[in-house]
Design a protein around this motif. Structure first.
Motif, short mmCIF file in Angstrom:
data_model
loop_
_atom_site.label_atom_id
_atom_site.label_comp_id
_atom_site.label_asym_id
_atom_site.label_seq_id
_atom_site.Cartn_x
_atom_site.Cartn_y
_atom_site.Cartn_z
N GLY A 182 1.01 -1.16 0.14
CA GLY A 182 0.21 0.19 -0.34
C GLY A 182 1.08 1.57 0.19
N TYR A 183 1.96 1.10 0.53
CA TYR A 183 3.08 2.29 0.31
C TYR A 183 3.77 2.95 -0.42
CZ TYR A 183 6.73 5.20 2.64
OH TYR A 183 7.53 6.28 2.65
N LEU A 184 4.28 1.74 -1.27
CA LEU A 184 4.63 1.74 -2.21
C LEU A 184 4.00 2.48 -3.05
CD1 LEU A 184 7.18 -1.32 -1.55
CD2 LEU A 184 7.98 1.73 -1.67
N GLY A 185 2.47 2.13 -3.90
CA GLY A 185 1.42 2.02 -4.49
C GLY A 185 1.33 3.00 -4.04
N LEU A 186 0.42 3.26 -3.23
CA LEU A 186 0.73 4.90 -3.46
C LEU A 186 1.53 6.07 -3.21
CD1 LEU A 186 -2.04 5.55 -0.12
CD2 LEU A 186 -2.13 5.41 -2.26
N ILE A 187 2.38 5.62 -3.47
CA ILE A 187 3.76 6.69 -3.99
C ILE A 187 3.65 6.63 -5.02
CG2 ILE A 187 6.37 7.00 -3.66
CD1 ILE A 187 6.54 6.15 -0.37
N ALA A 188 3.48 5.42 -5.92
CA ALA A 188 3.99 5.75 -7.48
C ALA A 188 2.41 5.96 -8.01
CB ALA A 188 3.82 4.34 -7.89
N ARG A 189 1.84 6.21 -7.10
CA ARG A 189 0.39 6.16 -7.78
C ARG A 189 0.52 8.07 -8.00
NH1 ARG A 189 -5.06 5.07 -8.60
NH2 ARG A 189 -5.74 6.34 -6.33
N GLY A 190 0.92 8.33 -6.46
CA GLY A 190 1.79 10.20 -6.43
C GLY A 190 2.10 11.14 -7.05
N ILE A 191 3.52 9.73 -7.84
CA ILE A 191 3.98 9.85 -8.84
C ILE A 191 4.23 10.73 -10.15
CG2 ILE A 191 6.22 9.69 -10.50
CD1 ILE A 191 7.07 8.05 -7.28
N ILE A 192 2.88 10.30 -10.17
CA ILE A 192 2.55 9.54 -12.03
C ILE A 192 1.37 11.28 -12.30
CG2 ILE A 192 1.03 7.94 -13.03
CD1 ILE A 192 4.07 7.25 -13.34
N PHE A 193 0.62 10.78 -10.42
CA PHE A 193 -0.14 12.29 -11.25
C PHE A 193 0.76 12.92 -10.59
CE2 PHE A 193 -4.07 9.58 -8.83
CZ PHE A 193 -3.97 8.59 -9.60
N GLY A 194 1.61 13.15 -10.02
CA GLY A 194 2.04 15.03 -10.03
C GLY A 194 2.92 15.20 -10.74
N ILE A 195 3.14 13.90 -11.60
CA ILE A 195 3.45 14.28 -13.92
C ILE A 195 2.63 14.56 -14.67
CG2 ILE A 195 4.72 12.82 -15.40
CD1 ILE A 195 7.08 11.50 -13.63
N LEU A 196 1.57 14.27 -14.33
CA LEU A 196 0.61 14.21 -15.14
C LEU A 196 -0.02 15.87 -14.70
CD1 LEU A 196 -1.46 10.77 -14.89
CD2 LEU A 196 -0.32 12.24 -17.52
N ALA A 197 0.24 15.79 -13.70
CA ALA A 197 -0.86 17.18 -13.80
C ALA A 197 0.34 18.43 -14.15
CB ALA A 197 -0.71 17.57 -11.93
N TYR A 198 1.97 18.42 -14.31
CA TYR A 198 3.02 18.96 -14.38
C TYR A 198 2.80 19.40 -16.52
CZ TYR A 198 7.74 20.27 -16.61
OH TYR A 198 8.21 20.90 -17.55
N ILE A 199 1.66 18.07 -16.66
CA ILE A 199 2.07 17.72 -18.25
C ILE A 199 0.97 18.44 -18.95
CG2 ILE A 199 1.80 16.69 -19.59
CD1 ILE A 199 2.83 14.35 -19.11
N VAL A 240 2.70 -2.92 -9.65
CA VAL A 240 2.19 -4.15 -9.74
C VAL A 240 1.80 -3.86 -7.62
CG1 VAL A 240 3.27 -6.00 -8.94
CG2 VAL A 240 3.60 -4.49 -11.22
N CYS A 241 2.58 -2.91 -7.20
CA CYS A 241 2.73 -3.42 -5.45
C CYS A 241 0.61 -2.64 -5.43
CB CYS A 241 3.84 -1.95 -5.00
SG CYS A 241 5.18 -2.62 -4.49
N TYR A 242 0.94 -1.38 -6.05
CA TYR A 242 -0.16 -0.94 -5.55
C TYR A 242 -1.88 -1.90 -6.17
CZ TYR A 242 -4.79 2.55 -5.13
OH TYR A 242 -5.33 2.91 -5.01
N SER A 243 -1.42 -2.88 -7.21
CA SER A 243 -2.41 -4.06 -7.19
C SER A 243 -2.39 -4.79 -6.26
CB SER A 243 -1.66 -4.27 -8.70
OG SER A 243 -2.97 -5.83 -9.12
N ILE A 244 -1.29 -5.43 -6.04
CA ILE A 244 -1.14 -6.20 -4.83
C ILE A 244 -2.24 -5.96 -3.02
CG2 ILE A 244 0.04 -7.38 -2.67
CD1 ILE A 244 2.04 -7.75 -5.49
N TYR A 245 -2.14 -4.95 -3.43
CA TYR A 245 -2.50 -3.93 -2.27
C TYR A 245 -4.35 -3.75 -2.46
CZ TYR A 245 -4.62 -0.54 -0.03
OH TYR A 245 -5.90 0.99 0.77
N VAL A 246 -4.15 -3.43 -3.89
CA VAL A 246 -6.01 -3.62 -3.85
C VAL A 246 -6.59 -5.38 -4.14
CG1 VAL A 246 -7.82 -2.74 -5.54
CG2 VAL A 246 -5.73 -1.31 -5.23
N PHE A 247 -6.01 -5.97 -4.01
CA PHE A 247 -6.16 -7.56 -4.39
C PHE A 247 -6.67 -7.85 -2.74
CE2 PHE A 247 -4.31 -8.85 -8.38
CZ PHE A 247 -5.79 -9.39 -8.99
N PHE A 248 -5.73 -7.68 -1.78
CA PHE A 248 -5.83 -7.17 -0.77
C PHE A 248 -7.10 -6.80 -0.14
CE2 PHE A 248 -1.72 -9.46 0.00
CZ PHE A 248 -2.22 -9.93 0.88
N LEU A 249 -7.16 -5.27 -0.66
CA LEU A 249 -8.35 -4.72 -0.14
C LEU A 249 -9.63 -5.40 -0.29
CD1 LEU A 249 -9.11 -2.17 1.32
CD2 LEU A 249 -9.31 -1.07 -0.89
#
Length: 257
Positions: A182-199, A240-249
């Motif tokens: 969950g921790y790693l997945g949320l960070i990855a999503r935060g990075i991608i959302f941040g880059i998309l915001a810049y774009i 992929v980590c986020y995917s695993i986290y959501v599977f647990f969810l």
């Protein structure tokens, strides 16, 4: 809460986890020239269509995404878990509503692909021009800034663990897996959302709004930087980590009402 609603939510989480897992794996492979491709949600749907029993896969993922969309709509409108009407609660419910719209669109795309009526999708598509395009891109960019900050905040405060009744999980291995993915997945999503915001914001400032942007563009941005392949691979692994986290969810989520 009604048991049928809980089952619908779990099916929806499973579908979402599947999409993120495929997206992460394909992009990770592309990062190290092992096949695959930089992927977005739409390209995951197209990837499934090309597999054996592709039509069956599209039906299953389409229905699962409809379940997830319906669950988010219910959360935003009916508030079955008593999120509330204060400032924070309203913010969450608006975010759920936007999420519902996005995943409804993805489900519709899956069914359009099924009947061969959908257009090919990816990081770019038909866009907007003129003042309207600038305004829309600026709004999307600012929204993505908020979304990016929210992901990092959830990771920092470990708010994401609340959905599990985390303290009640006795298996230490499961606890660590949920926490770390969950921790790693949320960070990855935060990075991608941040880059998309810049774009998006950069495109709005330059009045270059002829093409819509997506996850593929964010991965391309990362790949073009120093150590781009490694960085893209790390962020893809985060998906992929986020995917695993959501599977647990999907399996262990504790509903509050």
């Amino acid at each position: 809460m009604d048991s049928k609603l809980k089952k619908m939510a779990r099916v929806g989480y499973f579908a979402k986890a599947t999409v993120y897992g495929i997206m992460g794996i394909l992009t990770f492979l592309a990062a190290f020239n092992m096949g695959g491709q930089k992927s977005s949600n739409l390209q995951v749907i197209e990837f499934l269509e090309k597999q054996a029993f592709g039509n069956v896969l599209l039906v299953l993922i389409g229905l699962g995404l409809l379940c997830y969309s319906a669950w988010r709509f219910i959360q935003s409108i009916q508030d079955p878990e008593n999120i509330g009407d204060d400032k924070e609660g309203k913010g969450k419910r608006v975010a759920y509503f936007i999420s519902a719209l996005l995943y409804l669109g993805l489900a519709v795309f899956a069914f359009m692909q099924l009947i061969n009526a959908g257009s090919s999708g990816g990081g770019s598509g038909g866009g907007l021009t003129g003042t309207l395009g600038v305004v829309v891109f600026a709004i999307i960019g600012l929204g993505l800034v908020v979304a990016s900050i929210a992901q990092f905040k959830k990771a920092k405060t470990k708010e994401f663990l609340q959905d599990f009744g985390y303290d009640s999980i006795s298996d230490e291995k499961k606890r660590k897996t949920i926490k770390n993915t969950g921790y790693l997945g949320l960070i990855a999503r935060g990075i991608i959302f941040g880059i998309l915001a810049y774009i998006f914001i950069r495109a709005a400032i330059a009045s270059n709004t002829s093409d819509l942007k997506g996850t593929t563009d964010a991965f391309s941005f990362i790949q073009e930087s120093d150590y781009g392949s490694w960085l893209m691979g790390l962020v893809a692994a985060g998906f992929v980590c986020y995917s695993i986290y959501v599977f647990f969810l999907a399996r262990y989520r504790k509903f509050k009402a």
